[in-house]
Design an enzyme around this catalytic site. Structure first.
Site, PDB file in Angstrom:
ATOM      1  N   LYS A  24     -10.408   0.440   1.717  1.00 55.46           N
ATOM      2  CA  LYS A  24     -11.118  -0.538   2.552  1.00 55.46           C
ATOM      3  C   LYS A  24     -12.337  -1.022   1.796  1.00 55.46           C
ATOM      4  CE  LYS A  24     -10.837  -2.268   6.751  1.00 55.46           C
ATOM      5  NZ  LYS A  24      -9.669  -2.367   7.654  1.00 55.46           N
ATOM      6  N   ASP A  32     -10.313  -8.647   7.345  1.00 57.20           N
ATOM      7  CA  ASP A  32     -10.734  -7.803   8.453  1.00 57.20           C
ATOM      8  C   ASP A  32     -11.807  -8.635   9.177  1.00 57.20           C
ATOM      9  OD1 ASP A  32     -10.337  -4.718   9.308  1.00 57.20           O
ATOM     10  OD2 ASP A  32     -12.425  -5.205   9.641  1.00 57.20           O
TER      11      ASP A  32
END
Ligand code: GLU
Length: 454
Positions: free
Chosen positions: A135, A175
């Site tokens: 991430k 995201d």
């Protein structure tokens, strides 16, 4: 953590691993929360597989393989200089290359990216598609920034990040704060720097240049597909159900769309300023126009839609519903809200966002017998469709909407059934939290053990 967890009834390996994580990662409450939530499910797995504790798999799993932190300087439209911080946490690659989104939001820090990366390991394992977990993101706040500023920021961000990426190495996507526009700017910069057309290096691309149909819709659609299957297992379905979705970003919008397609009556959604409630059912075209085209606040919805009400500063979980889909951000649904949902007769809660439900709220819901789908299972449709995009890129082909959607549906059914089976195997029928954590963990742990001391 706000309170000391009580792990007395857990396997000693769970206790020592959590102590280890707290000691090594102080001041990272979200990361500690995400780790604890997984570890609390793992005692049964540790009891049946002594090698996991003996080989200290938990400690290894909780330590990222690599953490990259970098400076992102950029210039605003007035010529002023800004310095942001960029992150990429390459958490675990036992099952495949690092895969996971990029978040641009002022709340981003290393602990937040680590929590998201940790969740991503298990989520990606559950897809069964051979991807590791990672991430990244930045504390950059895109709100109110011009298109040119976003472009300059994305180019500066990728100028550093590109050296860590590759279709066999690390594949980012979107995201919060990163959608098609940002992916475009970042892919363009990656291409200039690498001099390669490497479509599989980033996902969420535009349909004309390597993107996949259904990727935009996938996270919201997948969350609702998961919910429908979970309801069906209990003799119910979404048809006619009253649904509330929190958030109004990419996940929320397409959760509303799929829920409506399945006959649900979706009456409310929100943003960080408040919520709208529309008893006639949300007008999806208007919602898309406001959020996707105008990039405006949700209050604009009530201004334009007769009968809809905007509650500034309100809590969307005050709106009675049978199905709740928290799809905004972490820790947005607390114990008090969970009690209100239970009081209002909620039947199922499925997380469209990553860790939106606090541990206390999860406890309230589970004790009340509410069906609860954790994000790492319910929202895995986004990353799963990213893999579908990579498959199309690798074969230089492009699927129809119907084909991509049917692949997504099949994947969500597989994830659901994997969680269900793991819960059942450990004597916890219907416990999707335990099922998702154990099923994801066993896949990663077994791969790690097979690959030597990694
Ligand atoms: N950010 C999404 C998630 O939380 C998608 C990641 C991806 O497609 O790689 O799973």
């Amino acid at each position: 953590m706000t309170k000391e967890p009580n792990l007395a009834d857990h396997h000693p390996g769970v206790r020592s691993a959590f102590e280890h994580v707290v000691r090594r990662n102080p001041d990272e409450p979200e990361f500690q929360q995400a780790v604890l939530e997984v570890l609390e499910s793992l005692s049964p797995a540790l009891n049946t597989h002594p090698e996991y504790a003996a080989q200290r798999v938990l400690e290894r799993l909780c330590e990222p393989e690599r953490q990259i932190i970098f400076r992102v300087p950029w210039r605003d439209d007035q010529g002023g200089v800004h310095v942001n911080r960029g992150f990429r946490v390459e958490f675990n690659s036992a099952l495949g290359p690092y895969k996971g989104g990029l978040r641009f939001h002022p709340s981003v820090n290393l602990g937040v990216i680590k929590f998201l990366g940790f969740e991503q390991i298990f989520k990606n394992a559950l897809t069964g598609m051979g991807i590791g977990g990672g991430k990244g993101g930045s504390d950059f706040d895109p709100k109110g920034r011009s298109d040119a500023e976003i472009e300059r920021f994305c180019q500066s961000f990728m100028t550093e990040l590109h050296r860590h990426l590759g279709e066999y190495t690390d594949i980012p996507a979107g995201d919060i704060g990163v959608g098609g526009r940002e992916i475009g700017y970042m892919f363009g910069q990656y291409r200039r720097l690498s001099n390669r057309w490497e479509a599989g290096v980033i996902t969420g691309k535009g349909l004309d240049w390597g993107g996949s149909r259904v990727r935009t819709e996938a996270t919201g659609y997948g969350a609702v597909m998961f919910t429908e299957r979970m309801l069906e297992r209990n003799g119910r379905d979404l048809d006619g159900m009253r649904v509330v979705v929190s958030g109004s970003g990419n996940v929320a919008i397409y959760a509303v769309e799929k829920a409506q397609q399945l006959g649900a009556h979706v009456v409310a959604c929100s943003d960080s300023g408040g919520y709208v409630v529309d008893e006639r059912g949300l007008d999806l075209d208007l919602l898309k126009e406001i959020k996707e085209v105008e990039r405006a606040r949700i209050s604009a919805y009530a201004d334009r839609r007769k009968g809809a009400e905007y509650v500034a500063g309100g809590n969307v979980w005050d709106v009675p519903c049978q199905v709740a889909l928290p799809s905004a951000t972490q820790n947005e649904l607390d114990a008090a809200s969970a009690k209100r949902l239970v009081g209002n007769g909620v039947v199922a809660v499925a997380e469209g966002a990553n860790m939106p439900t606090t541990p206390d709220a999860v406890k309230v819901l589970r004790e009340a017998g509410v069906l609860f789908a954790p994000g790492k299972a319910a929202n895995a449709g986004g990353v799963a469709t990213s893999v579908l995009e990579m498959r199309q890129n690798a074969r230089r082909t492009s699927w129809s909407f119907e084909h991509a959607e049917s692949e997504l549906a099949e994947t969500m059914a597989g994830i659901h059934d994997r969680c269900e089976a793991a819960a059942e195997r450990h004597g916890a029928r219907g416990d999707y939290v335990l099922g998702a954590n154990v099923a994801g963990f066993e896949m990663v742990a077994d791969a790690m053990l097979a690959q030597g001391l990694i």
